[in-house]
Write a protein that holds these residues in place. Structure first.
Motif, short mmCIF file in Angstrom:
data_model
loop_
_atom_site.label_atom_id
_atom_site.label_comp_id
_atom_site.label_asym_id
_atom_site.label_seq_id
_atom_site.Cartn_x
_atom_site.Cartn_y
_atom_site.Cartn_z
N ARG A 1 35.36 32.87 39.03
CA ARG A 1 34.95 33.51 40.29
C ARG A 1 35.53 32.77 41.50
O ARG A 1 34.89 32.67 42.54
N ILE A 2 36.72 32.26 41.34
CA ILE A 2 37.36 31.46 42.39
C ILE A 2 37.87 32.38 43.50
O ILE A 2 38.53 33.38 43.25
N LYS A 3 37.56 32.02 44.74
CA LYS A 3 37.98 32.81 45.91
C LYS A 3 39.08 32.14 46.70
O LYS A 3 39.87 32.82 47.35
N THR A 4 39.12 30.82 46.68
CA THR A 4 40.14 30.08 47.42
C THR A 4 40.68 28.93 46.57
O THR A 4 40.01 28.46 45.65
N VAL A 5 41.88 28.52 46.93
CA VAL A 5 42.54 27.40 46.24
C VAL A 5 42.79 26.30 47.27
O VAL A 5 43.36 26.56 48.32
N ARG B 1 39.20 38.09 40.63
CA ARG B 1 38.71 39.27 41.37
C ARG B 1 38.82 39.17 42.88
O ARG B 1 39.32 40.09 43.52
N ASP B 2 38.34 38.09 43.50
CA ASP B 2 38.33 38.00 44.97
C ASP B 2 39.42 37.10 45.53
O ASP B 2 39.44 36.83 46.73
N LEU B 3 40.30 36.62 44.70
CA LEU B 3 41.38 35.74 45.17
C LEU B 3 42.47 36.57 45.83
O LEU B 3 43.00 37.51 45.24
N SER B 4 42.81 36.23 47.09
CA SER B 4 43.76 37.06 47.85
C SER B 4 44.90 36.28 48.51
O SER B 4 45.79 36.88 49.08
N ASP B 5 44.87 34.95 48.42
CA ASP B 5 45.93 34.17 49.08
C ASP B 5 46.02 32.79 48.45
O ASP B 5 45.09 32.34 47.75
N LEU B 6 47.13 32.12 48.72
CA LEU B 6 47.35 30.75 48.26
C LEU B 6 47.81 29.91 49.44
O LEU B 6 48.52 30.41 50.32
N PRO B 7 47.44 28.64 49.49
CA PRO B 7 47.91 27.79 50.60
C PRO B 7 49.41 27.57 50.53
O PRO B 7 49.99 27.44 49.44
N MET C 1 45.34 40.66 38.27
CA MET C 1 43.97 41.15 38.38
C MET C 1 43.16 40.38 39.42
O MET C 1 42.07 39.87 39.16
N ASN C 2 43.74 40.30 40.62
CA ASN C 2 43.05 39.75 41.79
C ASN C 2 43.18 40.78 42.91
O ASN C 2 43.30 41.97 42.64
N VAL C 3 43.17 40.34 44.18
CA VAL C 3 43.24 41.31 45.28
C VAL C 3 44.35 40.93 46.28
O VAL C 3 44.20 41.12 47.48
N PHE C 4 45.46 40.43 45.78
CA PHE C 4 46.60 40.13 46.64
C PHE C 4 47.21 41.42 47.19
O PHE C 4 47.40 42.39 46.44
N THR C 5 47.51 41.44 48.46
CA THR C 5 48.17 42.60 49.06
C THR C 5 49.66 42.36 49.27
O THR C 5 50.40 43.29 49.56
N THR C 6 50.09 41.13 49.09
CA THR C 6 51.50 40.80 49.17
C THR C 6 51.75 39.54 48.35
O THR C 6 50.81 38.82 48.00
N ILE C 7 53.00 39.28 48.02
CA ILE C 7 53.33 38.04 47.32
C ILE C 7 53.23 36.90 48.33
O ILE C 7 53.93 36.91 49.34
N PRO C 8 52.38 35.91 48.10
CA PRO C 8 52.20 34.83 49.07
C PRO C 8 53.51 34.08 49.34
O PRO C 8 54.30 33.88 48.42
N ASN D 1 47.05 44.07 41.14
CA ASN D 1 46.61 43.61 42.45
C ASN D 1 46.64 44.79 43.41
O ASN D 1 46.48 45.93 42.98
N ARG D 2 46.90 44.55 44.68
CA ARG D 2 46.96 45.63 45.67
C ARG D 2 48.26 45.58 46.46
O ARG D 2 48.28 45.87 47.66
N LEU D 3 49.33 45.21 45.79
CA LEU D 3 50.62 45.12 46.45
C LEU D 3 51.11 46.51 46.84
O LEU D 3 51.12 47.43 46.02
N GLU D 4 51.55 46.67 48.08
CA GLU D 4 52.10 47.94 48.55
C GLU D 4 53.61 47.88 48.70
O GLU D 4 54.28 48.90 48.59
N GLN D 5 54.13 46.70 48.95
CA GLN D 5 55.58 46.53 49.04
C GLN D 5 55.95 45.10 48.69
O GLN D 5 55.12 44.20 48.71
#
Length: 339
Positions: A140-144, A163-169, A185-192, A209-213
């Protein structure tokens, strides 16, 4: 009057004595309780340590702590007595958190805590300079934390299904030895950006994930040979994807692609590709194969399909553009010629 004063003074004196005795008694009881609790903790620590030692094995010369399908919501501090451990494999044990003292296990090479309920990664993880594999999928990790970038030996990182991971530092681009990254299987909208700048990355899964482009800078990943992008919302591919000369496997099934760009003809190292379940504008039928075995093994939406699609698109006088910039240039040229 004097008798009353003497009587009151005597009562107060007795009261004070009793209050002191009660206070001392309470303090003694408190100390006794704390001592008993300490004995219980010592006993529990010893029992836990005995149980942990029973879970230690040795495989291929590596000392491994292996626990699965047991209840260990927290790890006891007695675990520090097993500092020689080189690998943790703790699966399905209900673990709530990685212990703060994790950084004291300087010999750790593999840390596999997948399929637990861990919600955060402690900053002390950065002290594990020998760590080569970190597996934290199905948690259930949300941030790194950026301190993970100090794990200079890290080669494999798996954070799938959090599930709720959306970005990386951004600092994770300093992981110079990282070759394998699973963010599916997370919620990234773009490749970090951190991922785009990982110099040694060879294998990347960002499926579901939720990548659109995809960014134009995707070409930075020159060592990448396998890219999983299935089950996203990608509508268009950038021209720069053709510059990924080492890419041999590309999975784009279950997206929203309407075309296959001509630039992909230049990807001569591509050995496997999948465009299945995309709303492609052209209907393409592959020519029948002369060899029955080849016909059965052929991927209907694979490499041959891609080349056939591009050829059919060219014959139809259609050109597939890989980015919005190209589309704007064409629209501008068309408007000028019409005027």
């Amino acid at each position: 009057m004097s008798e009353n004063v003497v009587s009151t003074g005597a009562v107060n004196a007795v009261k004070e004595v009793w209050e002191k005795r009660i206070k001392k008694l309470n303090e003694d009881l408190k100390r006794e309780k704390e001592f008993q609790q300490k004995l219980v903790r010592i006993w529990e620590e010893r029992v836990s340590l005995t149980k942990l030692r029973e879970k230690v094995t040795k495989e291929d010369g590596r000392v491994i702590l292996k626990i699965e399908k047991e209840e260990w919501k927290t790890l006891p501090s007695s675990l520090l007595k097993l500092s020689q451990l080189q690998e943790w494999q703790l699966h399905r044990i209900g673990l709530l958190k990685i212990p703060e003292f994790i950084g004291r296990f300087q010999n750790l090479i593999v840390l596999d805590l997948s399929r637990n309920t861990i919600s955060e990664i402690p900053r002390g993880i950065g002290l594990l300079t020998r760590l080569q594999e970190l597996i934290l999928s199905y948690n259930r990790i949300k941030t790194v934390p950026m301190e993970l970038s100090y794990c200079a030996s890290l080669e494999k990182l798996e954070l799938a299904v959090n599930r709720d991971l959306s970005d990386l530092p951004q600092e994770l681009s300093n992981l110079l030895k990282l070759t394998h990254l699973d963010l599916s299987m997370n919620v990234f909208t773009t490749i970090p950006p951190a991922v785009l700048n990982m110099p040694a990355l060879e294998w990347l899964d960002m499926g579901s994930n939720r990548l659109e482009q995809l960014p134009d800078t995707i070409e930075r990943m020159q060592n990448l040979h396998t890219l999983w992008l299935q089950r996203n919302e990608i509508t268009c591919l950038p021209e720069t994807i053709s510059s990924m000369k080492n890419l041999s496997t590309l999975v784009l099934s279950n997206n929203k692609l309407q075309d296959i760009p001509e630039c992909m003809e230049e990807m001569t190292n591509l050995r496997f590709v999948n465009f299945r379940d995309n709303p492609l504008k052209l209907e393409v039928t592959l020519p029948p194969s002369e060899n029955i075995d080849e016909e059965e093994e052929r991927e209907l939406f694979g490499l041959q399909f891609m080349h056939t699609y591009i050829q059919e698109s060219r014959r139809a006088g259609r050109r597939s553009y890989c980015n919005t910039r190209s589309m704007r240039e064409v629209d501008g040229a068309s408007s000028y010629s019409n005027s």
